[in-house]
Write a protein that holds these residues in place. Structure first.
Motif, PDB file in Angstrom:
ATOM      1  N   ALA A 332       0.872  -1.178   0.000  1.00  0.00           N
ATOM      2  CA  ALA A 332       0.000   0.000   0.000  1.00  0.00           C
ATOM      3  C   ALA A 332       0.909   1.228   0.000  1.00  0.00           C
ATOM      4  CB  ALA A 332      -0.941   0.000   1.202  1.00  0.00           C
ATOM      5  N   LYS A 333       0.465   2.331   0.565  1.00  0.00           N
ATOM      6  CA  LYS A 333       1.223   3.586   0.702  1.00  0.00           C
ATOM      7  C   LYS A 333       1.891   3.998  -0.611  1.00  0.00           C
ATOM      8  CE  LYS A 333       1.876   3.597   5.717  1.00  0.00           C
ATOM      9  NZ  LYS A 333       1.054   4.772   6.008  1.00  0.00           N
ATOM     10  N   GLY A 334       3.181   3.735  -0.781  1.00  0.00           N
ATOM     11  CA  GLY A 334       3.910   4.198  -1.955  1.00  0.00           C
ATOM     12  C   GLY A 334       3.405   3.649  -3.267  1.00  0.00           C
ATOM     13  N   ILE A 335       2.575   2.650  -3.228  1.00  0.00           N
ATOM     14  CA  ILE A 335       2.029   2.048  -4.440  1.00  0.00           C
ATOM     15  C   ILE A 335       1.262   3.069  -5.277  1.00  0.00           C
ATOM     16  CG2 ILE A 335      -0.125   1.321  -3.326  1.00  0.00           C
ATOM     17  CD1 ILE A 335      -0.090  -1.221  -4.955  1.00  0.00           C
ATOM     18  N   GLY A 336       0.627   4.042  -4.617  1.00  0.00           N
ATOM     19  CA  GLY A 336      -0.198   5.007  -5.322  1.00  0.00           C
ATOM     20  C   GLY A 336       0.236   6.449  -5.144  1.00  0.00           C
ATOM     21  N   ASN A 337       1.394   6.676  -4.506  1.00  0.00           N
ATOM     22  CA  ASN A 337       1.922   8.030  -4.327  1.00  0.00           C
ATOM     23  C   ASN A 337       0.929   8.959  -3.625  1.00  0.00           C
ATOM     24  OD1 ASN A 337       4.267   9.727  -4.844  1.00  0.00           O
ATOM     25  ND2 ASN A 337       2.968  10.900  -6.228  1.00  0.00           N
ATOM     26  N   GLY A 338       0.108   8.382  -2.744  1.00  0.00           N
ATOM     27  CA  GLY A 338      -0.879   9.176  -2.023  1.00  0.00           C
ATOM     28  C   GLY A 338      -2.309   8.869  -2.436  1.00  0.00           C
ATOM     29  N   TYR A 339      -2.498   8.255  -3.593  1.00  0.00           N
ATOM     30  CA  TYR A 339      -3.839   7.808  -3.993  1.00  0.00           C
ATOM     31  C   TYR A 339      -4.187   6.578  -3.161  1.00  0.00           C
ATOM     32  CZ  TYR A 339      -7.744   6.464  -7.004  1.00  0.00           C
ATOM     33  OH  TYR A 339      -8.986   6.146  -7.479  1.00  0.00           O
ATOM     34  N   PRO A 340      -5.449   6.453  -2.680  1.00  0.00           N
ATOM     35  CA  PRO A 340      -5.816   5.304  -1.820  1.00  0.00           C
ATOM     36  C   PRO A 340      -5.835   3.990  -2.595  1.00  0.00           C
ATOM     37  CG  PRO A 340      -7.749   6.638  -2.325  1.00  0.00           C
ATOM     38  CD  PRO A 340      -6.570   7.414  -2.835  1.00  0.00           C
ATOM     39  N   LEU A 341      -4.732   3.283  -2.510  1.00  0.00           N
ATOM     40  CA  LEU A 341      -4.537   2.043  -3.262  1.00  0.00           C
ATOM     41  C   LEU A 341      -3.727   1.069  -2.418  1.00  0.00           C
ATOM     42  CD1 LEU A 341      -4.803   0.577  -6.053  1.00  0.00           C
ATOM     43  CD2 LEU A 341      -2.674   1.732  -6.715  1.00  0.00           C
ATOM     44  N   GLY A 342      -4.085  -0.191  -2.481  1.00  0.00           N
ATOM     45  CA  GLY A 342      -3.337  -1.243  -1.811  1.00  0.00           C
ATOM     46  C   GLY A 342      -3.431  -2.501  -2.651  1.00  0.00           C
ATOM     47  N   ALA A 343      -2.678  -3.523  -2.279  1.00  0.00           N
ATOM     48  CA  ALA A 343      -2.717  -4.758  -3.063  1.00  0.00           C
ATOM     49  C   ALA A 343      -2.252  -5.939  -2.227  1.00  0.00           C
ATOM     50  CB  ALA A 343      -1.851  -4.635  -4.316  1.00  0.00           C
ATOM     51  N   VAL A 344      -2.774  -7.097  -2.600  1.00  0.00           N
ATOM     52  CA  VAL A 344      -2.277  -8.377  -2.117  1.00  0.00           C
ATOM     53  C   VAL A 344      -1.861  -9.167  -3.345  1.00  0.00           C
ATOM     54  CG1 VAL A 344      -2.853 -10.549  -0.972  1.00  0.00           C
ATOM     55  CG2 VAL A 344      -3.760  -8.396  -0.085  1.00  0.00           C
ATOM     56  N   VAL A 345      -0.636  -9.678  -3.339  1.00  0.00           N
ATOM     57  CA  VAL A 345      -0.156 -10.501  -4.444  1.00  0.00           C
ATOM     58  C   VAL A 345       0.276 -11.851  -3.874  1.00  0.00           C
ATOM     59  CG1 VAL A 345       1.426 -10.704  -6.382  1.00  0.00           C
ATOM     60  CG2 VAL A 345       0.626  -8.447  -5.673  1.00  0.00           C
ATOM     61  N   THR A 346      -0.174 -12.921  -4.494  1.00  0.00           N
ATOM     62  CA  THR A 346       0.132 -14.255  -3.978  1.00  0.00           C
ATOM     63  C   THR A 346       0.241 -15.260  -5.128  1.00  0.00           C
ATOM     64  OG1 THR A 346      -0.513 -15.916  -2.330  1.00  0.00           O
ATOM     65  CG2 THR A 346      -2.290 -14.898  -3.604  1.00  0.00           C
ATOM     66  N   THR A 347       0.395 -16.531  -4.782  1.00  0.00           N
ATOM     67  CA  THR A 347       0.488 -17.589  -5.781  1.00  0.00           C
ATOM     68  C   THR A 347      -0.912 -18.028  -6.206  1.00  0.00           C
ATOM     69  OG1 THR A 347       0.483 -19.360  -4.134  1.00  0.00           O
ATOM     70  CG2 THR A 347       2.618 -18.393  -4.705  1.00  0.00           C
ATOM     71  N   LEU A 348      -1.003 -18.708  -7.330  1.00  0.00           N
ATOM     72  CA  LEU A 348      -2.296 -19.175  -7.820  1.00  0.00           C
ATOM     73  C   LEU A 348      -2.975 -20.142  -6.853  1.00  0.00           C
ATOM     74  CD1 LEU A 348      -4.463 -19.329 -10.006  1.00  0.00           C
ATOM     75  CD2 LEU A 348      -3.079 -21.070 -11.165  1.00  0.00           C
ATOM     76  N   PRO A 349      -2.266 -21.150  -6.293  1.00  0.00           N
ATOM     77  CA  PRO A 349      -2.943 -22.051  -5.346  1.00  0.00           C
ATOM     78  C   PRO A 349      -3.509 -21.325  -4.129  1.00  0.00           C
ATOM     79  CG  PRO A 349      -0.880 -23.022  -6.084  1.00  0.00           C
ATOM     80  CD  PRO A 349      -0.877 -21.609  -6.578  1.00  0.00           C
ATOM     81  N   VAL A 350      -2.755 -20.389  -3.571  1.00  0.00           N
ATOM     82  CA  VAL A 350      -3.250 -19.645  -2.406  1.00  0.00           C
ATOM     83  C   VAL A 350      -4.434 -18.785  -2.811  1.00  0.00           C
ATOM     84  CG1 VAL A 350      -2.695 -17.901  -0.670  1.00  0.00           C
ATOM     85  CG2 VAL A 350      -1.016 -19.680  -1.235  1.00  0.00           C
ATOM     86  N   ALA A 351      -4.354 -18.132  -3.939  1.00  0.00           N
ATOM     87  CA  ALA A 351      -5.437 -17.255  -4.396  1.00  0.00           C
ATOM     88  C   ALA A 351      -6.738 -18.026  -4.586  1.00  0.00           C
ATOM     89  CB  ALA A 351      -5.038 -16.575  -5.701  1.00  0.00           C
ATOM     90  N   GLN A 352      -6.639 -19.262  -5.035  1.00  0.00           N
ATOM     91  CA  GLN A 352      -7.844 -20.053  -5.294  1.00  0.00           C
ATOM     92  C   GLN A 352      -8.630 -20.356  -4.016  1.00  0.00           C
ATOM     93  OE1 GLN A 352      -6.071 -23.314  -7.492  1.00  0.00           O
ATOM     94  NE2 GLN A 352      -6.662 -22.409  -9.463  1.00  0.00           N
ATOM     95  N   ALA A 353      -7.975 -20.265  -2.860  1.00  0.00           N
ATOM     96  CA  ALA A 353      -8.666 -20.513  -1.593  1.00  0.00           C
ATOM     97  C   ALA A 353      -9.768 -19.481  -1.350  1.00  0.00           C
ATOM     98  CB  ALA A 353      -7.670 -20.485  -0.436  1.00  0.00           C
TER      99      ALA A 353
END
Length: 497
Positions: A332-353
């Motif tokens: 989050a934070k620096g990802i958008g330079n102040g714009y409200p943005l965040g992210a979760v990045v993971t593997t395909l097997p974990v994401a499928q849960a």
């Protein structure tokens, strides 16, 4: 340090007439941008509105809070036209500089084309951005879920780990900060962020491997240009005793706190603790913990909310400096330079849960947010900001270490990497007792009066946090250290009477 004779074409006398903007008698480094004239509500009206309409927990910095009006790059202006060097970046959030033209253009152009749609429809910006973002990560980490904040990203990451493993226990470090909502607040382990309410179950906190304040640590333990100056260690070459001791503490949780089969859902940690005071761990600690967690079938979560996007200089992601590969990355934070943005990045097997039920965010991944995030990545690369963070940050840390040599009675520790920097103030260099809050507050105020904005952190609020936009210059760093020096000199003089 080089002094600038004029600012915006104005004379030194002009700025002195504004009310001694620079209490240390120096000029800020030059800036070519001319801000607009403030035409908003009066300062008094803003104060009253804040007192009546805003929840009291949102407390501003400083005895007389700053009313900010405009920003460009590493600079901020208040309602009276005073210019400040922003060395905190909105809490490590302004990554490429205030109102960067490329980011503003991307936001504006996308707003005119398509301002909002949700993930129930396709739109190209999401997929373009997901490809660009994941290209910066290890190849297995390819599944992206965009959120609105770091707290939400933490919540989702922990939920993913629990769903994937079928377990509930989350292990985190004491002194950590992972957010202020629900699960994220339960994961956080700082008393000042804890309300007198029942804590959600399923959270275990282990000894924080702090080589400055903790029971173990010495002069060559952490990945920083400088080491704890007043702690010596008896470590053998390529063997860190502190790392061994803290890892033994981590292993002890399996004997005393983990129920049933000794398995956990996940371990989560910041690559460098941010709110906790820029705390760094022994060099090999996280790698050994990751190995232990995976042996027990758990996942490893890297919290890159403050350390990501080139801030640590040597690497794009903080976890790379530890030689580890997480299963889930929170950002989050620096990802958008102040714009409200965040992210979760993971593997395909974990994401499928996450497919075991519906999970939906109305605003996450909106076209404007994706355009902004993409532009931020472009600027970091095009302007070589990661390398700038390494070069300028290292110089600032080294200069602060010299400052510690000048004020060993109050500057207990200088630490960090790149532009993720902490300065711990103490009342006693030997016992490392924190400097009293009122004295910290006065030094903090004097630094602001010299035209520099920094942050505070640590459980006792005695750690100055320097986390500026990545575009700052060596000259900016020199001025910042000079402002700290002036404030510390004033503090030293005040203690003589």
């Amino acid at each position: 340090m080089k002094r600038i004779s004029t600012v915006f074409g104005k004379s030194h006398q002009y700025y002195k007439q504004l009310g001694k903007q620079y209490s240390n008698g120096a000029f800020l480094p030059g800036c070519e941008f001319t801000p607009s004239t403030y035409k908003g509500a009066s300062y008094e009206a803003i104060v009253k509105s804040r007192e009546c309409l805003v929840m009291a927990t949102q407390k501003p910095f400083y005895k007389k809070p700053v009313l900010l009006h405009e920003g460009r790059a590493q600079w901020l202006w208040d309602h009276e036209g005073r210019r400040y060097l922003d060395m905190f970046g909105g809490i490590a959030t302004v990554s490429v500089g205030h109102c960067h033209p490329k980011v503003v253009t991307a936001l504006s152009e996308q707003s005119y084309k398509l301002g909002h749609t949700t993930a129930i429809y396709y739109h190209p910006r999401y997929h373009e951005y997901a490809e660009k973002l994941t290209s910066t990560l290890p190849s297995e980490l390819k599944c992206v879920y965009l959120t609105n904040s770091g707290s939400e990203a933490t919540e989702l990451a922990i939920q993913l780990a629990r769903l994937y493993t079928g377990r509930t226990q989350i292990v985190a470090l004491k002194n950590c900060y992972h957010g202020g909502t629900g699960i994220a607040a339960a994961t956080t382990a700082m008393a000042c962020y804890k309300y007198p309410l029942p804590t959600l179950p399923g959270h275990i906190h282990v000894t924080n491997p702090d080589v400055y304040l903790g029971p173990w640590g010495g002069s060559n333990c952490r990945d920083s240009p400088v080491q704890p100056g007043n702690r010596r260690c008896d470590c053998l070459p390529n063997k860190c005793e502190a790392e061994d001791k803290y890892f033994e503490e981590f292993q002890s949780i399996y004997k005393s706190l983990i129920p049933f089969d000794g398995k956990i859902a996940a371990f989560t940690a910041e690559s460098i603790q941010g709110v906790g005071g820029t705390v760094q761990y022994p060099r090999g600690y996280l790698k050994r913990v990751y190995e232990q967690v995976r042996k027990a079938g758990g996942l490893c979560i890297a919290d890159e909310v403050q350390t990501g996007f080139g801030r640590t200089g040597e690497h794009f992601w903080g976890f790379e400096g530890h030689g580890v590969r997480p299963d889930i990355v929170v950002m989050a934070k620096g990802i958008g330079n102040g714009y409200p943005l965040g992210a979760v990045v993971t593997t395909l097997p974990v994401a499928q849960a996450l497919s075991k039920a519906l999970y939906f965010n109305t605003f996450g991944g909106n076209p404007v947010g994706c355009a902004v995030g993409s532009a931020v990545l472009d600027v970091i690369e095009e302007e070589n900001l990661q390398e700038n963070a390494r070069i300028v940050g290292t110089r600032i840390i080294e200069a602060l270490a010299e400052l510690q040599g000048e004020f060993p009675d109050v500057v207990g520790d200088v630490r960090g990497k790149g532009l993720m920097i902490g300065v711990e103030l103490v009342a006693d260099a030997e016992t490392r007792e924190p400097l009293p809050a009122d004295q910290v507050a006065q030094i903090f105020e004097d630094i602001k009066d010299a035209g520099v904005l920094i942050g505070k952190g640590g459980v006792n609020g005695n750690v100055f946090r320097i986390k500026p936009p990545l575009c700052v210059t060596k000259e900016d760093g020199e001025y910042t250290v000079d402002a700290l020096r002036s404030a510390l000199k004033k503090h030293r003089e005040s203690r003589r009477f």
